[in-house]
Design a protein around this motif. Structure first.
Motif, PDB file in Angstrom:
ATOM      1  N   GLY A   1       5.896   5.407   5.031  1.00 34.02           N
ATOM      2  CA  GLY A   1       6.265   4.897   3.714  1.00 34.02           C
ATOM      3  C   GLY A   1       7.426   5.649   3.088  1.00 34.02           C
ATOM      4  N   GLY A   2       8.177   4.954   2.226  1.00 41.17           N
ATOM      5  CA  GLY A   2       9.311   5.581   1.554  1.00 41.17           C
ATOM      6  C   GLY A   2       9.774   4.789   0.353  1.00 41.17           C
ATOM      7  N   MET A   3      10.976   5.093  -0.115  1.00 40.11           N
ATOM      8  CA  MET A   3      11.537   4.483  -1.319  1.00 40.11           C
ATOM      9  C   MET A   3      11.622   2.958  -1.211  1.00 40.11           C
ATOM     10  N   THR A   4      11.942   2.449  -0.029  1.00 37.86           N
ATOM     11  CA  THR A   4      12.057   0.992   0.138  1.00 37.86           C
ATOM     12  C   THR A   4      10.741   0.288  -0.177  1.00 37.86           C
ATOM     13  N   ASP A   5       9.650   0.873   0.279  1.00 35.18           N
ATOM     14  CA  ASP A   5       8.336   0.289   0.000  1.00 35.18           C
ATOM     15  C   ASP A   5       8.051   0.311  -1.500  1.00 35.18           C
ATOM     16  N   PHE A   6       8.435   1.393  -2.146  1.00 36.25           N
ATOM     17  CA  PHE A   6       8.242   1.504  -3.595  1.00 36.25           C
ATOM     18  C   PHE A   6       9.013   0.420  -4.336  1.00 36.25           C
ATOM     19  N   LEU A   7      10.269   0.216  -3.959  1.00 36.48           N
ATOM     20  CA  LEU A   7      11.090  -0.797  -4.620  1.00 36.48           C
ATOM     21  C   LEU A   7      10.544  -2.199  -4.381  1.00 36.48           C
ATOM     22  N   LEU A   8      10.070  -2.452  -3.162  1.00 38.45           N
ATOM     23  CA  LEU A   8       9.487  -3.764  -2.867  1.00 38.45           C
ATOM     24  C   LEU A   8       8.181  -3.970  -3.637  1.00 38.45           C
ATOM     25  N   GLU A   9       7.383  -2.919  -3.767  1.00 36.42           N
ATOM     26  CA  GLU A   9       6.133  -3.031  -4.526  1.00 36.42           C
ATOM     27  C   GLU A   9       6.418  -3.309  -5.991  1.00 36.42           C
ATOM     28  N   ARG A  10       7.447  -2.646  -6.543  1.00 37.96           N
ATOM     29  CA  ARG A  10       7.817  -2.865  -7.944  1.00 37.96           C
ATOM     30  C   ARG A  10       8.338  -4.296  -8.146  1.00 37.96           C
TER      31      ARG A  10
ATOM     32  N   ARG B   1       0.839  -1.207   0.000  1.00 39.11           N
ATOM     33  CA  ARG B   1       0.000   0.000   0.000  1.00 39.11           C
ATOM     34  C   ARG B   1       0.877   1.261   0.000  1.00 39.11           C
ATOM     35  N   ARG B   2       1.927   1.273   0.807  1.00 38.58           N
ATOM     36  CA  ARG B   2       2.835   2.418   0.845  1.00 38.58           C
ATOM     37  C   ARG B   2       3.583   2.562  -0.484  1.00 38.58           C
ATOM     38  N   GLY B   3       3.995   1.420  -1.039  1.00 40.71           N
ATOM     39  CA  GLY B   3       4.696   1.459  -2.313  1.00 40.71           C
ATOM     40  C   GLY B   3       3.830   2.020  -3.425  1.00 40.71           C
ATOM     41  N   LEU B   4       2.544   1.689  -3.423  1.00 40.19           N
ATOM     42  CA  LEU B   4       1.623   2.213  -4.429  1.00 40.19           C
ATOM     43  C   LEU B   4       1.437   3.721  -4.280  1.00 40.19           C
TER      44      LEU B   4
ATOM     45  N   GLU C   1       7.016  17.357  -0.713  1.00 39.00           N
ATOM     46  CA  GLU C   1       6.076  17.571   0.392  1.00 39.00           C
ATOM     47  C   GLU C   1       5.200  16.335   0.605  1.00 39.00           C
ATOM     48  N   LEU C   2       4.773  15.716  -0.491  1.00 36.19           N
ATOM     49  CA  LEU C   2       3.933  14.525  -0.392  1.00 36.19           C
ATOM     50  C   LEU C   2       4.725  13.310   0.083  1.00 36.19           C
ATOM     51  N   PHE C   3       5.981  13.190  -0.389  1.00 31.66           N
ATOM     52  CA  PHE C   3       6.836  12.104   0.107  1.00 31.66           C
ATOM     53  C   PHE C   3       7.010  12.225   1.619  1.00 31.66           C
ATOM     54  N   ASP C   4       7.241  13.442   2.088  1.00 31.83           N
ATOM     55  CA  ASP C   4       7.423  13.673   3.529  1.00 31.83           C
ATOM     56  C   ASP C   4       6.147  13.344   4.302  1.00 31.83           C
ATOM     57  N   GLU C   5       5.005  13.734   3.727  1.00 32.79           N
ATOM     58  CA  GLU C   5       3.727  13.465   4.400  1.00 32.79           C
ATOM     59  C   GLU C   5       3.433  11.966   4.439  1.00 32.79           C
ATOM     60  N   LEU C   6       3.771  11.264   3.363  1.00 34.61           N
ATOM     61  CA  LEU C   6       3.601   9.812   3.337  1.00 34.61           C
ATOM     62  C   LEU C   6       4.421   9.165   4.445  1.00 34.61           C
ATOM     63  N   ASN C   7       5.639   9.640   4.613  1.00 35.62           N
ATOM     64  CA  ASN C   7       6.498   9.087   5.652  1.00 35.62           C
ATOM     65  C   ASN C   7       5.973   9.394   7.047  1.00 35.62           C
ATOM     66  N   ARG C   8       5.487  10.624   7.242  1.00 33.33           N
ATOM     67  CA  ARG C   8       4.968  11.009   8.556  1.00 33.33           C
ATOM     68  C   ARG C   8       3.697  10.237   8.903  1.00 33.33           C
ATOM     69  N   THR C   9       2.810  10.084   7.938  1.00 31.81           N
ATOM     70  CA  THR C   9       1.503   9.476   8.211  1.00 31.81           C
ATOM     71  C   THR C   9       1.551   7.960   8.252  1.00 31.81           C
ATOM     72  N   LEU C  10       2.265   7.353   7.288  1.00 32.43           N
ATOM     73  CA  LEU C  10       2.237   5.899   7.156  1.00 32.43           C
ATOM     74  C   LEU C  10       3.611   5.240   7.281  1.00 32.43           C
TER      75      LEU C  10
ATOM     76  N   ILE D   1       2.855   9.265  -6.320  1.00 33.96           N
ATOM     77  CA  ILE D   1       3.498  10.574  -6.158  1.00 33.96           C
ATOM     78  C   ILE D   1       4.547  10.787  -7.240  1.00 33.96           C
ATOM     79  N   LYS D   2       5.351   9.771  -7.499  1.00 32.99           N
ATOM     80  CA  LYS D   2       6.388   9.884  -8.528  1.00 32.99           C
ATOM     81  C   LYS D   2       5.795  10.248  -9.888  1.00 32.99           C
ATOM     82  N   ARG D   3       4.597   9.749 -10.168  1.00 31.47           N
ATOM     83  CA  ARG D   3       3.994   9.957 -11.478  1.00 31.47           C
ATOM     84  C   ARG D   3       3.100  11.190 -11.556  1.00 31.47           C
ATOM     85  N   MET D   4       2.934  11.895 -10.453  1.00 30.76           N
ATOM     86  CA  MET D   4       2.079  13.081 -10.461  1.00 30.76           C
ATOM     87  C   MET D   4       2.707  14.215 -11.261  1.00 30.76           C
ATOM     88  N   ASN D   5       1.869  14.944 -11.967  1.00 31.50           N
ATOM     89  CA  ASN D   5       2.331  16.090 -12.749  1.00 31.50           C
ATOM     90  C   ASN D   5       2.268  17.350 -11.887  1.00 31.50           C
TER      91      ASN D   5
END
Length: 328
Positions: free
Chosen positions: A299-308, A268-271, A288-297, A276-280
């Motif tokens: 989540g970070g780059m590791t979750d993204f790599l595992l999801e991929r 879920r965090r990876g998704l 700002e959104l990466f930071d908020e994701l980390n604060r709230t859930l 965020i990476k694909r947002m225009n």
């Protein structure tokens, strides 16, 4: 003699949708099912909405018309007001820019009556543009599954629906296609939903689903209006919607700590990270959104790599969990 309470309360929350309002209300008044009250709300519109609403005041189905003196800037605050006025066993929040098939209530009410443990029942929708032209978007996954179409509907456990469906995204995507049991709200705190501008409905359906069963009706009985600029579109541009999505998922995880396993949480965090990476948006907004994701859930780059990695491994292992495969 006391007037008998209606079986269904239909709530129409409106703000500046005069151009669609008559079609909306007429599609309710022409329902083949007639045991309902109609609650009309206006959030301080500046167009001709008030005149249109007043033209329905003498209709016997209209139980009340309420005008706000000041705009609340929150569609969910209007939901709460309507719910406080509702008398029916079931509630239909019929958004003022949408409209319905004349058989909507006659299809869903009997199904809800047959399944007393159900808290939520929703149908498919046709997406239409402001002119009413059907758009080539199909949000209903079941329309491509003939076996589901043949059965007509499914009754699903609410907690399972949250875990396998709503945890990944808001599959109950349009309020106008939903009928829910008013009593199911007794033990539900909707204050967090009301405080949101974009994602409050997602959290609202999750909270309701936890109160009983969820019914999916495999018929397109609702017409969902799409606009070039909407609250969700604007929220996507400024990041509000994404931040609220984080809070919705966080609420589900806190409500069901033992049900949502670590593997799902990583995916879920990876998704979220991928979205965020694909947002225009600007690099500053992404950060700002990466930071908020980390604060709230967390989540970070590791979750993204595992999801991929999980997604690519899924091509070789068809039983590996992905959000699409997890869906009930």
């Amino acid at each position: 003699m006391m007037k008998q309470k209606p079986l269904v309360s239909v709530i129409v929350p409106n703000y500046n949708y005069a151009q669609f309002l008559r079609q909306r209300i007429d599609s309710i008044l022409t329902q083949s099912f007639t045991d309902y009250e109609l609650i009309l709300l206006d959030d301080a519109s500046t167009d001709d909405s008030r005149a249109i609403l007043e033209s329905y005041r003498d209709n016997p189905h209209v139980s009340c018309i309420v005008y706000n003196e000041q705009n609340t800037a929150s569609p969910f605050a209007q939901w709460q007001k309507g719910l406080s006025l509702a008398q029916g066993k079931y509630v239909w929040i019929a958004e003022s820019d949408d409209y319905a098939d004349a058989s909507f209530l006659s299809e869903v009410v009997p199904i809800m009556e047959q399944h007393p443990k159900a808290a939520v029942c929703f149908t498919g929708s046709r997406r239409v543009d402001p002119q009413g032209n059907t758009l080539p978007f199909d949000n209903d996954y079941w329309s491509r599954k003939p076996s589901l179409n043949r059965h007509g509907y499914r009754v699903l456990d609410g907690n399972a629906y949250i875990l396998h469906n709503l945890y990944w995204q808001d599959y109950i995507y349009n309020a106008s296609g939903v009928l829910f049991k008013r009593e199911a709200l007794k033990n539900v705190d909707v204050s967090m939903c009301i405080a949101m501008h974009c994602s409050g409905d997602w959290l609202f359906w999750a909270k309701l689903a936890a109160q009983g069963q969820v019914i999916e009706v495999y018929k397109k009985l609702n017409y969902f209006r799409s606009h070039p600029v909407s609250a969700s579109t604007q929220g996507g541009r400024n990041g509000t919607a994404m931040k609220e999505d984080f809070r919705v998922v966080k609420s589900m995880e806190e409500s069901f700590p033992g049900m949502i396993d670590p593997y799902r949480r990583i995916l879920r965090r990876g998704l979220f990270y991928k979205r965020i990476k694909r947002m225009n948006v600007s690099p500053a907004m992404k950060q700002e959104l990466f930071d908020e994701l980390n604060r709230t859930l967390g989540g970070g780059m590791t979750d993204f790599l595992l999801e991929r990695a999980n997604r690519y491994a899924g091509f070789l292992c068809p039983f590996l969990l992905t959000y699409k495969r997890d869906r009930l």
